[in-house]
Design an enzyme around this catalytic site. Structure first.
Site, short mmCIF file in Angstrom:
data_model
loop_
_atom_site.label_atom_id
_atom_site.label_comp_id
_atom_site.label_asym_id
_atom_site.label_seq_id
_atom_site.Cartn_x
_atom_site.Cartn_y
_atom_site.Cartn_z
N HIS A 219 37.42 24.95 34.31
CA HIS A 219 36.13 24.28 34.11
C HIS A 219 35.69 24.22 32.65
CE1 HIS A 219 35.09 28.47 34.52
NE2 HIS A 219 35.15 28.46 35.84
N LYS A 392 34.03 32.16 48.95
CA LYS A 392 35.44 32.05 48.56
C LYS A 392 36.37 32.31 49.74
CE LYS A 392 34.44 31.64 44.11
NZ LYS A 392 34.51 30.31 43.49
#
Length: 504
Positions: A219, A392
């Site tokens: 990212h 997650k």
């Protein structure tokens, strides 16, 4: 002054290494040009920009030796650089928070797939609560914000080549939701062979065997790809001053009006260009990046940068008490300035992978939070744990689907009926890893309001209206199965062996 043999040897080695570096860069340049020759015209310009970024990263990768930090220079951040959230909240809100909201855009990192949870396609399209996907919840939150304050906060999705097509198909359904939605794609970089340091791709295609040849570079690529897409300039021209960036799977990352007001109320000459939300570390967060003071700058330290001898110290909850939630507030004009002066300095994360065929490759990546040291007046805000609610694994999914949380206008908050604010520790075994399998094992999600700890291992199913309290451990041995009957209440229990409930 005379030169020793050691000096001469060192000089020769440095010269040899420099030549080797040049050879690697020249070979890489040739390979990338050959790949570009296979691109169709519509994508060639974008691919060339991607490759320009990749070559800069590769050049820096060849220069780096050993860990990128000198452990002796690491200090705890000065107190004023990490503010407690309560101090920021105590300032209250102005009459006109709408004008501040109109200077904000929300960016969600939407490059990931749902493969780790056994799902195909973008992770943001997995249902997490009452048939709502991560993306549905995000849109509902911003729609509610815009409606409540008569504001115009747009949603920006940073997609990857893995998620872009499917995400754009889904976006049609939000046309009448009172939220402007923009997308841009993060770069597509070539995986490189660990031995030859050359791309493994044979062409620019992203299908068949060639899919594994490419990757989205982490990212940290947001700054370059946002700038290259033209969207950065567009938002600035529309009067936007800040973006609030977070992972789309962090259900706690909602727009916080107190942090926004803090940013907007600073005098121009001391305007904070970057806020990182951090929260107190628990033993479950030992691998999370932390903020340090390093050479007079606030800096993000990730576990990958830590010398091996100091990894245990890094994981210690006593020395490094906070970790990065990856909820970030960043100035748009500052991103533009740093991009245009090429002054963004992000540490390289070398991510080794082994492909299905056994080939060892490396991915060069960067992290969005690592840019904190490049921004002026950057600071951390120590926020409540509730702003960090990532999904997650299926264990996380069980928590957010349960009655521990209430859903209101797309936002999840801890139920008022829970008497203590901590989240239970849930560990589900490998039989629950894939979402479909996970869902098939629950007739309904258990009541978990009074749960502290749940461990489930093996072939276990849950009937309707099961209640779990205190510490519950359920272990089905290999070949055995445990069916928890409907209406069962388990409090501080260990269940093991074989328990089958059969209809008759």
């Amino acid at each position: 002054m005379s030169l020793t043999v050691a000096d001469l040897t060192r000089g020769a080695m440095t010269e040899f290494q420099e030549k080797l570096r040049q050879q690697h860069e020249e070979s890489m340049h040739r390979e990338l040009e050959a790949l570009l020759a296979t691109a169709d015209k519509t994508n060639a310009e974008v691919s060339r920009k991607d490759f320009d970024g990749f070559k800069k990263l590769f050049h820096r990768f060849l220069q780096v030796k050993g860990p990128s930090v000198d452990w002796a220079k690491i200090n705890r951040p000065p107190e004023e650089t990490i503010q407690p959230y309560d101090r920021i909240k105590a300032k209250g809100l102005p009459e006109d928070i709408t004008s501040s909201l109109n200077k904000l855009a929300v960016v969600k990192l939407n490059g990931g797939l749902g493969t780790s949870m056994g799902c195909k396609g973008p992770k943001s399209l997995i249902s997490v609560r009452n048939e709502n996907t991560f993306l549905d919840l995000t849109v509902k939150q911003i729609e509610h914000l815009n409606k409540t304050y008569k504001a115009d906060v747009p949603l920006v999705l940073m997609n990857s080549f893995n998620t872009d097509e499917e995400t754009n198909k889904i976006l049609q359904k939000y046309k009448h939701h009172g939220v402007k939605i923009h997308t841009f794609n993060q770069s597509r970089y070539p995986r490189i062979n660990k031995e030859s340091l050359l791309p493994i791709a044979k062409s620019m295609r992203v299908n068949g065997d060639n899919v594994e040849a490419w990757y989205p570079p982490g990212h940290g690529d947001i700054y370059t790809s946002f700038h290259n897409s033209g969207l950065l300039d567009k938002l600035i021209s529309e009067g936007k001053e800040y973006i609030f960036v977070s992972n789309i799977d962090n259900l706690g990352a909602t727009v916080d009006l107190f942090i926004l007001h803090h940013l907007m109320s600073q005098p121009a000459e001391r305007r904070c260009e970057f806020i990182m939300e951090v929260t107190d570390k628990t033993r479950a967060d030992v691998k999370g990046g932390t903020l340090i003071q390093y050479e007079d700058h606030l800096r993000l330290l990730e576990i990958a940068q830590v010398p091996k001898a100091h990894v245990d110290e890094f994981k210690s909850v006593t020395k490094f008490k906070i970790f990065n939630t990856n909820n970030l507030w960043i100035s748009l004009p500052a991103i533009k300035r740093l991009q245009e002066t090429n002054a963004m300095d992000l540490e390289i994360i070398v991510n080794p992978k082994t492909l299905d065929g056994g080939l060892n490759v490396i991915q060069l990546e960067t992290a969005v939070g690592a840019a904190i040291k490049s921004f002026n007046h950057a600071m951390g805000v120590n926020v409540p744990r509730s702003r960090f609610l990532p999904v997650k694994t299926s264990s996380d999914l069980l928590l957010v689907m349960s009655n521990l949380y209430s859903l209101d206008a797309g936002s999840l908050t801890m139920s008022k009926k829970r008497e203590f604010p901590t989240t239970p520790h849930v560990k589900l075994g490998s039989s629950f890893t894939k979402v479909q399998e996970f869902l098939s094992r629950f007739d309904s999600i258990p009541d978990m309001l009074e749960l502290d700890h749940l461990t489930v291992s093996g072939d276990v199913t849950f009937g309707k209206n099961v209640s779990l309290k205190g510490t519950v451990i359920i272990i089905a041995n290999h070949g055995d199965r445990i069916d928890i009957p409907s209406g069962a209440m388990l409090e501080n229990k260990i269940v093991s062996g074989n328990l089958r409930i059969l209809d008759h």
